[in-house]
Scaffold this active site. Structure first.
Site, short mmCIF file in Angstrom:
data_model
loop_
_atom_site.label_atom_id
_atom_site.label_comp_id
_atom_site.label_asym_id
_atom_site.label_seq_id
_atom_site.Cartn_x
_atom_site.Cartn_y
_atom_site.Cartn_z
N TYR A 144 0.83 -1.20 0.00
CA TYR A 144 0.00 0.00 0.00
C TYR A 144 0.87 1.26 0.00
O TYR A 144 1.87 1.34 0.71
CB TYR A 144 -0.95 0.05 1.22
CG TYR A 144 -1.51 1.44 1.30
CD1 TYR A 144 -1.00 2.36 2.20
CD2 TYR A 144 -2.42 1.88 0.33
CE1 TYR A 144 -1.43 3.67 2.19
CE2 TYR A 144 -2.84 3.18 0.32
CZ TYR A 144 -2.35 4.08 1.23
OH TYR A 144 -2.75 5.38 1.19
N GLU B 68 -10.57 6.99 8.29
CA GLU B 68 -10.84 7.53 6.95
C GLU B 68 -12.00 6.80 6.29
O GLU B 68 -12.67 7.39 5.44
CB GLU B 68 -9.60 7.46 6.06
CG GLU B 68 -9.19 6.09 5.64
CD GLU B 68 -7.96 6.12 4.76
OE1 GLU B 68 -6.97 6.80 5.10
OE2 GLU B 68 -7.99 5.47 3.70
N ASP C 76 1.08 4.61 7.27
CA ASP C 76 -0.26 4.05 7.12
C ASP C 76 -0.15 2.53 6.98
O ASP C 76 0.39 2.04 5.99
CB ASP C 76 -0.91 4.65 5.86
CG ASP C 76 -2.39 4.32 5.77
OD1 ASP C 76 -3.07 4.93 4.92
OD2 ASP C 76 -2.87 3.48 6.55
O1 LIG Z 1 -4.70 8.55 2.12
C1 LIG Z 1 -4.76 7.53 2.84
O2 LIG Z 1 -4.40 7.46 4.03
C2 LIG Z 1 -5.34 6.31 2.26
O3 LIG Z 1 -5.42 5.31 2.96
C3 LIG Z 1 -5.82 6.38 0.86
C4 LIG Z 1 -6.89 5.38 0.54
O4 LIG Z 1 -6.32 4.13 0.22
C5 LIG Z 1 -7.71 5.89 -0.63
O5 LIG Z 1 -8.25 7.13 -0.32
C6 LIG Z 1 -8.80 4.90 -0.98
O6 LIG Z 1 -9.57 5.42 -2.04
MG LIG Z 2 -5.07 5.73 4.98
#
Ligand SMILES: O=C(O)C(=O)C[C@H](O)[C@H](O)CO
Ligand SMILES: [Mg+2]
Length: 403
Positions: free
Chosen positions: A160, A263, A211
């Site tokens: 990610y 979020e 994250d």
């Molecule tokens: O910006 C962040 O902390 C994210 O986790 C981004 C997300 O994966 C994203 O906004 C999903 O659409």
């Molecule tokens: Mg995030």
């Protein structure tokens, strides 16, 4: 009274899909609200077009709270990302109208400025620790006081927050979901090394964030939090899936590393236990996905009672309309923490001209009446909707996991 006479749902895709609600009053004053839900955009567009807009016509645009309650209680089927993004778009557009009619920027209607500007964090990512640190140094040179750092994991094709493009990260990358593969133990070995290298290169005066993106169990998150304490992270985000708010008690038992979550939350009910039990330090709920400015203020007010600060989500799939609204909220809310800022592409900025500015690691919404953002409908019409899914994630044995 400023009677609502029309409302338009505008779907446009300048590089990625956005859904925008435009509410128009009889004297021509209009307001905008972001309704973008990444990977499920058309669900919200339909919810607005088919089930919300008909109920808005003829109403008094000044009655923000009444319309919010009407859409929330009147739906019978409460909460959820689609419903609350639709309500958020209406709420945000009505605040925009109220500001324009008052001749004031929205933050002035929210109690005025509580600070001079809004600290934001940038996003350094790279295939390796070295690549990520190099990009983080560039963000530091640009004046950022807070930087999220995410790097690739040896032996994993993807992870990610790491993209080919250094500055524009858009995960919704295919017409059908891309399948990613995940290995927690490989990941757990890399992150402390990343922070060690980042502290050595950037020093201690910059906030470093990370994250986890919902991918650890509570005890794994406790382990990582403990390993990271020596590097003083500003926060570890989305440490574990938060449907079970209780799970954060286990993390708290093992580490003092600050935790951020929310979020993907869409109402105060998603975060109440976390806040009341002080299981988190930052709440990441956003204007666009958590019911708009009105509801986000209620979440922030609850958080304030427990010394939890805001840290609103601000990725590129939240449009400049949401960014503008977030900055008005951030400027006024007493328990502000930090605002995520992933810069939009030039094409997106051209569709959504705006008054907000960035300077020296901070942003300001500007002094334009309302939100200070607009939509160029002719330009927007040139960008056709383009189905795009967020990826899915599996473990190496094929087990479906959290993306
Ligand atoms: O910006 C962040 O902390 C994210 O986790 C981004 C997300 O994966 C994203 O906004 C999903 O659409
Ligand atoms: Mg995030």
């Amino acid at each position: 009274m400023p009677k609502i006479i029309d409302a338009k749902v505008i779907v446009t895709s300048p590089g990625r899909n956005f859904v925008t609600l435009k509410i128009i009053t009889e004297d021509g004053v209009y307001g905008l609200g972001d309704a973008t839900l990444n990977g499920r955009e058309l669900s919200v567009a339909s919810y607005l077009q088919d089930h919300v807009v008909p109920c808005l016509i003829g109403r008094d645009a000044h009655r923000i709270e009444d319309i919010w309650q009407y859409l929330y209680k009147g739906a019978y089927w409460r909460r959820g990302p689609v419903t609350m993004s639709a309500i958020a778009a209406v709420d945000t557009a009505l605040w925009d109208i109220k500001g324009k009619l008052a001749g004031l920027p929205v933050y002035q209607l929210l109690g005025g400025a509580s600070r001079e500007s809004v600290m934001v964090y940038g996003h350094a990512n790279g295939a390796s620790i070295e690549d990520t640190v190099a990009v983080a140094l560039d963000y530091q040179r640009q004046g950022y006081k807070a930087i999220r750092i995410q790097c690739g994991v040896p032996g994993m094709a993807s992870t990610y927050g790491v993209s080919k493009d250094k500055y524009f990260y858009e995960p919704a990358d295919a017409d059908l979901p891309t399948e990613n593969v995940w290995n927690t133990s490989k990941y757990l070995r890399v992150v402390p090394e990343l922070f060690k290298a980042a502290r050595e290169a950037l020093g201690w005066d910059v906030h470093l964030l990370h994250d986890i993106h919902h991918r650890l169990t509570p005890i794994e998150a406790g382990r990582l939090g403990k390993d990271m304490e020596q590097y003083r992270p500003f926060w570890l985000e989305d440490a574990t899936p938060a449907e079970n708010q209780e799970a954060f008690k286990l993390i708290r038992q093992h580490t003092t590393t600050p935790l951020a979550v929310g979020e993907i939350f869409n109402s105060i009910h998603d975060c109440r236990e976390l806040i009341e039990n002080q299981l988190i330090d930052y709440i990441r709920a956003t204007v666009v996905h958590a019911g708009g400015i009105s509801h986000l203020r209620k979440i922030a007010n609850l958080a304030d009672l427990y010394q939890v600060r805001t840290g609103c989500h601000g990725a590129t799939d939240l449009s400049p309309v949401c960014m503008a609204a977030a900055l008005h909220f951030d400027l006024s809310v007493p328990n502000f923490g930090v605002q995520e800022y992933m810069r939009h592409t030039p094409e997106t900025d051209a569709v959504f001209p705006h008054a907000y500015t960035f300077a020296d690691g901070a942003m300001h919404p500007g002094e334009a009446p309302g939100l200070g953002v607009d939509i160029d409908e002719d330009l927007a019409a040139q960008y056709e909707y383009n189905r795009a899914f967020l990826p899915v994630n599996r473990l190496e044995d094929g087990t479906m996991f959290n993306w």
